[in-house]
Structure formats: C-alpha cells, structure tokens
Scaffold this motif. Structure first.
Motif, short mmCIF file in Angstrom:
data_model
loop_
_atom_site.label_atom_id
_atom_site.label_comp_id
_atom_site.label_asym_id
_atom_site.label_seq_id
_atom_site.Cartn_x
_atom_site.Cartn_y
_atom_site.Cartn_z
N ALA A 131 50.50 -0.67 -42.27
CA ALA A 131 50.46 0.07 -41.00
C ALA A 131 49.67 1.37 -41.18
N CYS A 135 46.03 0.54 -41.16
CA CYS A 135 45.57 0.18 -39.82
C CYS A 135 45.39 1.43 -38.95
N GLU A 136 46.37 2.34 -39.04
CA GLU A 136 46.27 3.55 -38.22
C GLU A 136 45.16 4.46 -38.70
N GLY A 178 41.78 2.75 -37.95
CA GLY A 178 41.49 2.32 -36.58
C GLY A 178 40.95 0.89 -36.55
N GLY A 223 42.82 -2.04 -37.47
CA GLY A 223 43.77 -3.14 -37.48
C GLY A 223 44.87 -2.93 -36.48
N LEU A 224 45.49 -4.04 -36.08
CA LEU A 224 46.61 -3.98 -35.15
C LEU A 224 47.88 -4.33 -35.90
N THR A 225 49.00 -3.80 -35.43
CA THR A 225 50.27 -4.16 -36.06
C THR A 225 51.18 -4.81 -35.02
N CYS A 270 48.59 -10.00 -30.21
CA CYS A 270 47.48 -9.58 -31.09
C CYS A 270 46.47 -10.73 -31.23
N ALA A 313 35.60 -6.34 -28.66
CA ALA A 313 36.49 -5.24 -29.05
C ALA A 313 37.07 -5.51 -30.44
N SER A 352 34.61 -4.62 -32.95
CA SER A 352 34.50 -3.17 -33.05
C SER A 352 35.61 -2.61 -33.94
N LEU A 353 36.82 -3.19 -33.83
CA LEU A 353 37.90 -2.78 -34.73
C LEU A 353 37.52 -3.09 -36.18
N ARG A 398 35.23 -0.62 -37.74
CA ARG A 398 35.90 0.60 -38.21
C ARG A 398 36.59 0.36 -39.54
#
Lengths: 396, 262
Positions: free
Chosen positions: A327, A330-331, A334, A336-338, A348, A358, A361-362, A365
C-alpha cells in the motif's frame, strides 16, 4: 571489502524474495570490486530443506559460492507442535523458541565455517530473519554483522529470539519504510546502524510480450499473479476474489499464474485460471509485460519484488490494502490501486478493463518510481554507505 | 449551538465523506459553531485522531464539554471494522452510548449498508440508537433494520437517499476519468471511484437480499456469520461495565433524594 552473504538458499530453481535480493546484491557488490562469498545450504525447497545441491565450493558471476549440507530436525512431531504454537501466538519459553528455530533445518557446518573465518570478513550479511542460518549466524561476530530481516508482521516476528537477534547485531538493512517501522516495534533496541537500503530487480534489456503469449498459447487478455502459490501469500484469497469479480463483472481477463507451489484451481475457475508452473528467469520480464495488470494479494511483504517488476514492465498493480508495504508503494508512486475486499478487487479489475489509458498512466508513474528509487545502482550505493559505517564502527 | 461533527470528510474521501462535509457546511451556514473530528489525517478537519473501537468514545467524551451537539457518522472502521470481535463491538458501543449522553443533542448518520459487525441490534447498542435525537440512514432497508431495535422510534429515523449519478451527485462512471490521465491526482480519483462503486454494489446486494433475490451471508458480505450474540468473557466484561454504571446512577439518585432534590 571482503564480504560474506549468508542465505538459506541460493541457485537455480530457488524462488523467494529475500533469496533473490541477497543473490543480486552479492553479485552487484562483486561487480563493484568487492570480494564476496555466498555461504548457503544445499537446499532448494523451503518446505523439505532436503540437500539437492552438492556441498562444496563454486563460483557464480563473480561470487564464491560455499554450500553446506542441512541437518533435518530431530523430531518432526515436536517441530510441528511448536510451529502450531507459534502460529497461534502462544508464548514460548526461550528453550522452546530455540527448539522451534532448530525444528526446520540446521547447518552446523556453515556455522563452524563462519566461526572459523569471521575475522577475515569486513562484514557479514544475513537474511532473512526467521531461519537458523540467520539466528545462529548473527551470534558469531555481531560487531560486524548486518541482518537484512525482510520482516513481515507475522507471529514469527514477535519471538524473543528475533528481537534479540535484531538488537544484538551492528546493523540492519530494510527494504522499505514500513518494514523499518515494524522493526522498531518488534525490537525497540534495534541495531544502531540500521538503514533503509531498498531493493531492486535486474533491468531487462527488452520485453517481448507478444512472443510470450504465443509461446504459452495465451489468446485472451490476462491479469497476473507471480510467486509462491501459498495461503500465506494470499493465493487462495485471490482465487476467491477473482471468482467473485468474474461473477459480478463482465471482465475480459483470465488469471495467469506462475511460480512454485500447487495452484489448486477450483473447478468453477477451470478455463479462467492458467497455471504456467515454474518459469525460467529470462521469461519473467516478458510475462509481466504481457499482462494487463499484476495482482498482489499477499499481506506478508517486506518489499514485493513482483510489484517492482510489474511497474518496470509498464503494467499497473492491484494490491491488497492490508499489506502496509505494498500500500505504501502504491500511494508513494501513484502507480497502483489497493483493494480492501472482494468487491473492491472486482472494481479495480473493472477499471483496468474499462479505462486502459488511465491504467497505462498509472503504470507509467509506477515505472518512474522504480527508476528513481529501486535500480541496483541506487540500492548498491545505499548498501555500500551502510557497509562503510558498520566496518568503521568495529575497526575503531 | 456548538456542534462536534465526527467522521470522515474530504479531501480525499469518497461520496460518503462528501455528504458528511456537506452536512457540516449546512450547519455552519445556519450559524452553528462547527468543528470536525476526522480519523483521516489528510482531511480538512479541525481535529484528527484515531477513532477505531473504544477510542471513538474516549475522543468524544474528552471534547464533550466544549460542545452542545454531536453529529456522529458510523462508517466502515468508525468505530468498528469487519474483523472486530463481539467483545470489541460490545465495549465500543456501550462506551459510545455513555459518551453521547454528555451532549444535549445527538445525530447519528449511518453509511449504507450499516457498517456494524453483526448488525445494529443487540443490547450493547440499543441504548445508543434509542437515545439519539436523530438517526439518518441512506436507504429504507437500513431504516427497517433500525426500527427493529428495541426503543428506536420511527419519527427519529430519517432516510436521506444519496444523490444518484446524473442528478449532480458524485459520479461512479469510469468515463469520468477521461482526460485526467496525466493529472497528479489520477490514482486518488481512481481509488475513490473503486471505493464508491464497491459501496454502491454493496448497497445493491443489500437491497437484493432484502427483496429475497439472494441469500444473506454470501461470499462478499464482510459481516457474514458474525452473529451479535455475546457470551463468555465478553459478556462478563460488558456486564461489569453495565453494573458499575447502574451503581453510579443509583448512588447519584439516592444522593439527590437525601438532599431533597428530585
């Protein structure tokens, strides 16, 4: 510098995050001109600890490899009983804790070798925290020892023997800030010369996603799970979550997996889950690049190499929010999603399917984040800085 | 009136946070002095604190002297998470009941589905819900659940259905991300959408269950199989808390009778 790296397993067919970091760090430091020896066992499997490699001396990419035979536990019954008590977080006496450490495997020859030659090494690096080779190896020459624990918040981490190991050595290397914070909670008197050095993966020269799909007959888009297919790594929860996601969304994805351990795919997911088994190291970058996203269900991560490999290959990451380390990645990135539950996992994956621009784009990053923090150049610089400090401290 | 609003407000937050923030703004616009206490350090609240479990009651009680009214949001993790056991549930809700009594007016706003392990029923919580001046829920289904609690009166329960997409409310459509691929906040926006859509799906499931289209306790129900029965050591601790409270009340009453007060 003359350096000893002590890892419980090393060599082809060995799967494990800490083993990989130790191997690559040893080879990287050897490339930088250090005299590096890898002291390890003859085991390949972290379940059986059977001696599958031959004992003796060899060489691998500039590193001297010394293998020592493991000795099995005296009583499997006692070992299993203690393991169950540790898993339940039952308090153990110091003697029982040592019996637990001895219950998996022992490498007395490695210990004796290290005891005899410790004074020849400028520093001794041990990893990971919960094995005999580290717990006993740390007692040989603590003033010049660095432990790279690869710590997770699990019952083993809270044993007294782990706390005393992390407190008694000169230094510690952590792979991430959440692991560092956990270590302070586990061992308030943590080794004074500790540092967050991070870790890295080898940078692939090129990716061939189309070739990978062709070679393995993969015709549909897929999300990837890479690593050990074990309960402790969240594999079963991922299967349940993927089944729920497929039931509630019209997802175009298969779930492709590779690694060790039995995939045990339930009948309801047959045809949707593709098990590629164990893949050679040179196949891995292509596998990541061919996927639409990596799913990381594991809570027990101290770094998560697969997440780093996925971002490097340009795919987004979908990870279990309960893992502080992933996590955090990811934070911070920018990239990854959790997900907190199966519904969020489904959403997700729906996002990856519905908004590929999008999602890309993640991933971009994530890749920038890896290139900034987790290349071997950056990590080896940190390790060398720490080594200079530790060596300076015992030479004074 | 001095109002303490407790719950998650933006940024970053999701639709529920936006609604609580809007409710706080309305109170402030009416002339009330409003302060917000939030568990999310990133939020634009006046105060931040960890609010899980009994901490919530402690934090509210600590601030009660400075406020007349309390607006409390019951959200996932506030005060209870899906993994909290019965003892934690009982203690947290009993303590919250005591803390809420210090305010002249109490409004409780529930996220939907109501994020209390085991549901809103049970002795530990019925005092809290029945004494609140206003209970705000997001669906008729949630209202029915509350009305099943002993002492909970229908005139105090208000349904405030969140605005739907296309009516000016928060959108949960992936297409809303179009054009934001390069933005710094992309991840936060996607993450908020994931949560909002998952919550929406959760509400739909709850409605489906209420209509009998699915059986309760399906794989996605985080509270499945967690009955609110309280037995064993948990019951003992709660019983002690309740007995101690009763003893204090009896002593206080007998003291006021002796001094001639009613």
């Amino acid at each position: 510098m003359h350096l000893a790296f002590v890892a419980p397993r090393y060599g082809p067919g060995v799967v494990g995050g800490s083993e990989a970091v130790m191997a690559e760090a040893a080879r990287g430091l050897a490339r930088r001109g250090h005299d590096v020896e890898m002291l390890t066992t003859c085991a390949k499997s972290h379940f059986s600890w059977a001696n599958e490699f031959e004992a003796g001396v060899g060489e691998d990419r500039g590193v001297t490899i010394r293998r020592f035979a493991t000795v099995p536990a005296r009583s499997r019954v006692t070992a299993t009983r203690l393991e169950q008590r540790v898993q339940r977080s039952d308090p153990l006496t110091p003697a029982e804790e040592l019996a637990w450490v001895n219950g998996r495997f022992r490498v007395p020859d490695l210990y004796l070798h290290l005891a005899r030659r410790a004074h020849e090494f400028d520093a001794i690096v041990l990893s990971p925290y919960l094995f005999w080779s580290t717990i006993y190896g740390a007692q040989v020459a603590p003033e010049r020892t660095i432990v790279m624990p690869c710590l997770h918040d699990e019952p083993y981490a809270w044993l007294d023997v782990v706390r005393s190991t992390l407190s008694s050595v000169a230094g510690a290397w952590f792979l991430s800030e959440p692991e560092h914070e956990l270590a302070h909670r586990v061992a308030p008197a943590l080794a004074p010369l500790h540092a967050v050095v991070g870790a890295a993966v080898e940078m692939p020269t090129a990716y061939d996603p189309a070739g990978f799909k062709r070679r393995h007959g993969l015709t549909r888009p897929f999300v990837l799970y890479a690593g050990r297919r074990e309960q402790g790594k969240g594999w079963r929860s991922l299967l349940a979550g993927f089944a729920a996601a497929m039931a509630s969304h019209e997802l175009p994805f298969d779930l492709v997996t590779f690694g060790v351990g039995s995939a045990d795919v339930p009948a309801e997911l047959e045809g949707l889950v593709v098990d590629l088994g164990y893949l050679d190291a040179d196949e891995l970058p292509d596998a990541f690049a061919a996927a639409d996203a990596l799913v990381q269900p594991s809570v027990n991560e101290s770094f998560s190499r697969t997440v780093i490999e996925a971002w490097l290959a340009g795919i987004p990451v979908v990870a279990n929010a309960a893992s502080p380390v992933v996590a955090w990645h990811c934070e911070r990135s920018g990239g990854g999603l959790t997900y907190a539950d199966e519904r969020e996992l489904g959403e997700c994956l729906a996002f990856v399917a519905a908004a590929p621009k999008a999602a890309a784009s993640l991933a971009e990053r994530g890749r920038s984040y890896v290139l900034k923090h987790y290349t071997w150049d950056v990590v080896l610089d940190e390790m060398e800085r720490s080594l200079v400090t530790v060596v300076g401290s015992w030479q004074r | 009136m001095r109002v303490l609003v407790v719950g998650t407000v933006p940024p970053p937050g999701g639709p529920a946070a936006a609604r609580l923030g809007a409710a706080a703004s309305v109170l402030a616009a009416q002339g009330d002095t409003v302060e917000v206490l939030s568990p999310d350090e990133r939020s634009a609240a006046h105060h931040h604190a960890r609010l899980g479990g009994v901490r919530l009651a402690a934090q509210i009680a600590r601030r009660s002297r400075r406020f007349d009214a309390l607006v409390l949001a019951i959200e996932p993790g506030l005060p209870l998470g899906p993994d909290d056991d019965r003892l934690t549930r009982a203690l947290s809700l009993a303590a919250l009941d005591l803390a809420c009594r210090r305010f002249r007016r109490v409004t409780v706003r529930f996220a939907s589905p109501v994020p209390i392990p085991g549901g809103v029923g049970g002795r530990a919580s019925e005092g809290l819900w029945s004494r609140a001046d206003e209970l705000v829920v997001e669906s008729e289904d949630d209202k029915e659940q509350l009305l099943a609690v002993r002492g909970c009166r229908a005139e105090r329960v208000r349904v405030e259905v969140p605005e739907r997409r296309g009516t000016g409310g928060p959108t949960t459509d992936w297409s809303s991300l179009a054009g934001s691929e390069g933005s710094e906040e992309l991840r936060e926006r996607v993450q908020a959408l994931v949560r909002a859509r998952a919550a929406q799906a959760c509400r739909l499931d709850a409605t489906g269950r209420a209509l009998g289209s699915a059986s309760p306790g399906q794989v996605n129900d985080p509270f499945a199989g967690r009955a609110p029965r309280l037995t064993g050591p948990g019951a003992t601790v709660v019983a002690r808390v309740v007995v101690a409270r009763l003893v204090r009340e009896v002593r206080a009453r007998s003291g006021s009778l002796r001094s001639g007060q009613t």
